[in-house]
Design an enzyme around this catalytic site. Structure first.
Site, PDB file in Angstrom:
ATOM      1  N   PRO A 100      -8.484  11.053 -19.326  1.00  0.00           N
ATOM      2  CA  PRO A 100      -7.881  11.467 -18.061  1.00  0.00           C
ATOM      3  C   PRO A 100      -6.488  10.881 -17.906  1.00  0.00           C
ATOM      4  O   PRO A 100      -6.232   9.731 -18.274  1.00  0.00           O
ATOM      5  CB  PRO A 100      -8.848  10.893 -17.016  1.00  0.00           C
ATOM      6  CG  PRO A 100     -10.153  10.821 -17.707  1.00  0.00           C
ATOM      7  CD  PRO A 100      -9.829  10.480 -19.143  1.00  0.00           C
ATOM      8  N   CYS A 101      -5.581  11.681 -17.356  1.00  0.00           N
ATOM      9  CA  CYS A 101      -4.164  11.325 -17.390  1.00  0.00           C
ATOM     10  C   CYS A 101      -3.610  10.868 -16.051  1.00  0.00           C
ATOM     11  O   CYS A 101      -2.425  10.598 -15.944  1.00  0.00           O
ATOM     12  CB  CYS A 101      -3.361  12.530 -17.875  1.00  0.00           C
ATOM     13  SG  CYS A 101      -3.568  13.996 -16.828  1.00  0.00           S
TER      14      CYS A 101
END
Length: 636
Positions: A100-101
């Protein structure tokens, strides 16, 4: 140019039986990256994904032509609990996926800062590292946001690449724009390829000015032409606060069309007062901007006929195969599309990895970049900005004519007064008699100045306050300054005073909200300056904090908690309860308790005034009492 039908057909050309490269997919999402690798001949043995809604989509596409094969396992689990032992004898040659960014993204920066690997989501790369260490694949492909290398001065990026290098992988990383590889959407992503043996070069763009054959970028209209009806009318039913503006926005532009900086004669937004996707309408002859995972009602991309795109159209813009089923509600499917890697981009990367590192074809499907190659997509971004200015000027000239007539001074009363009694923060019921009122307001104009007298009728004189706003002239051509003074009774009066200010400014302009005039805290140009001093029956810490925050110089940027505690003369362990009180009157004061992405040890208040819209989420999503002890331990 790739026509819509060709684009869809290319997404269906599954080749996994030709090469059958055993592959493991991590953080699989809705399968965008996986589809591209399947098309390139990679046999995905398992998808590991924590979100049940995404797993439902992955399972729906098992055994389908556009999806996964019969041997693929869909594992709905936290990657930190993933057991590699069942896969160690499968000969996994490739691992793909990106954690996840949010902790590294531009949206994360706007939400309150980027702490990268300090956040538990930023630490998920350690699970990626563990899996590589245990399976030892020949190659891995790590995908993430383009801002990762520069986040926090590059520290998290150095930590991540150092960990991978210690496993014996040679690393090649590049930020690419998906539009340069046949996607009808500008979407910048970081691609990191790690490999044990051989050499790898990123593929030269397949489309655009940097491509070998100068093939045109795929436009929105190219991708969805066969989904359009020639008889569809232009729409004007979006509704809401800003919906009526959408039909006026020229193709390719957004809310900034209605700013003074674009020379609009009737501006309704300050420059950079909103995110660039607000009221963004695609230019049909170009790729669109990045599709968002969680758009609001007024968040683009909007169709050129002034409506939201359909799911079928959005799938095309993200290059999902038409036959690929996305499961869930409309909101859930939008999120899945917006969070996905475009399969077309994934296919080009996968084919290059296959041909250069695993199958090693003499003539790879996609040509490698030559030494000295320099991508120009960032320069082209700047050129598009200039083009947008030209389009805005042309649209303004067509609508208003070549000669600008100065806007008339508002015809509202130069002096007005009223009484009100609030039922709550958002319900200001006007009353006709002073005896029925809790507050009285008088607004007067004198030349370029607005003066407001605000009185809490139950307050005493010692609770006097004053506020001053400067720099309004750029956005309110007839007024430059505003001051308000009077008496306050309690802490909640701060909200009512600012609601009064917003009402006075809206009456004298075409702006919709105070933030539209002030500018978004993360982007504003600091044209409007605010300063003031409050007095309440509630004195002490809360008064000192409110006074410090009621200054544009002290808001919109981070402050060290120790510094803040010293400035407002409060113990650090008391800061959580102080923040809770400030948020109850809707000061958007953020710390690690309200926004974990911020990290420990710092605080930000986004604006020197409360958030006045009931739709703005200010109340804490966490229970402060549950985390105060933890907070105190960290500070100790």
């Amino acid at each position: 140019m790739i026509a819509a039908t060709t684009l869809s057909q290319s997404c269906q050309a599954v080749m996994r039986n030709k090469f059958s490269i055993p592959t493991l997919s991590l953080f699989s999402g809705a399968g965008g990256l996986d589809i591209g690798f399947l098309q390139a001949g990679f046999d995905i043995r398992a998808c590991v994904e924590i979100q049940p809604s995404y797993c439902a989509t992955l399972k729906e596409n098992l055994h389908s032509l556009a999806g996964f094969g019969p041997t693929t396992q869909i594992l709905n689990q936290d990657i930190r609990n993933f057991d590699t032992r069942p896969f160690r004898k499968m000969g996994i040659e490739c691992v793909i996926g990106g954690p996840p960014c949010q902790t590294f993204s531009a949206a994360g920066r706007r939400a309150g800062g980027v702490i990268g690997t300090e956040d538990e989501r930023g630490q998920l790369f350690t699970s990626y590292f563990r899996i590589l260490q245990e399976l030892r694949p020949k190659v891995f492909v790590f995908e993430n946001v383009y801002g990762l290398p520069g986040a926090n001065g590059g520290g998290p990026w150095r930590e991540i690449t150092s960990a991978f290098s210690k496993l014996g992988y040679t690393l090649r990383a590049e930020v690419v724009d998906a539009a340069d590889y046949g996607v009808p959407q500008h979407r910048e992503r970081l691609i990191l390829v790690g490999y044990k043996t051989g050499e790898f070069e990123f593929p030269i763009p397949t489309h655009g000015p940097d491509s070998a054959n100068q093939s045109a970028l795929v436009s929105v209209e190219d991708a969805i032409r066969d989904l359009q009806s020639a008889n569809e009318p232009f729409h004007d039913k979006l509704g809401g606060m800003y919906g009526h503006l959408l039909p006026l926005v020229p193709e390719g532009l957004n809310y900034s069309y209605f700013t003074a900086e674009m020379n609009h004669p009737e501006p309704v937004f300050a420059w950079r007062s909103k995110f660039h996707d607000l009221l963004y309408k695609v230019c049909r002859s170009e790729p669109c901007r990045t599709i968002k995972a969680q758009p609001g009602k007024f968040t683009g991309p909007f169709h050129w006929k002034n409506r939201h795109f359909t799911i079928a159209e959005l799938k095309r813009l993200q290059t999902f195969p038409d036959e690929y089923e996305l499961v869930g509600s409309y909101t859930s499917v939008l999120e899945q599309i917006g969070n996905s890697v475009p399969p077309r981009l994934a296919y080009v990367i996968a084919s290059s990895v296959r041909d250069q590192l695993l199958v090693q074809k003499r003539r790879p499907e996609f040509s490698k970049r030559q030494p000295g190659f320099q991508s120009t997509f960032r320069q082209r971004q700047r050129l598009r900005t200039k083009e947008f200015e030209k389009r805005a000027s042309a649209a303004i000239a067509e609508r208003y004519g070549a000669i600008r007539v100065p806007a008339e001074r508002p015809k509202g009363k130069p002096v007005e007064s009223y009484f009100f009694t609030p039922a709550n923060l958002f319900d200001r019921s006007m009353v006709s008699e002073r005896g029925e009122a809790k507050y009285t307001v008088a607004v007067a104009e004198r030349k370029t100045h607005i003066s407001i007298k605000f009185k809490a009728l139950e307050a005493t004189q010692k609770n006097a306050f004053s506020l001053e706003i400067k720099g309004l002239k750029k956005y309110l051509p007839h007024f430059d300054t505003l001051n308000v003074e009077g008496t306050a009774d309690k802490l909640e009066d701060i909200f009512h005073v600012w609601a009064t200010i917003e009402g006075a400014l809206k009456k004298r302009s075409r702006f919709f909200t105070l933030i539209d005039i002030y500018g978004h805290y993360a982007n504003r140009g600091d044209t409007v300056k605010i300063a003031g001093e409050w007095g309440f029956a509630e004195s002490g810490t809360i008064l000192r904090a409110a006074n410090w925050l009621t200054s544009s110089e002290n808001c919109g940027d981070f402050v060290d908690l120790k510094q803040f505690a010293s400035l407002v003369k409060v113990k650090e362990t008391s800061i959580p309860s102080l923040i809770e009180k400030l948020r109850k009157i809707r000061f958007d004061c953020r710390s690690s308790l309200t926004h974990p992405i911020i990290g420990e040890g710092r605080l930000i208040c986004t604006y020197p005034f409360p958030l006045l819209s009931p739709r703005a989420l200010v109340e804490s999503r966490v229970t402060f009492s549950q985390r105060e002890d933890e907070f105190a331990q960290v500070q100790a």
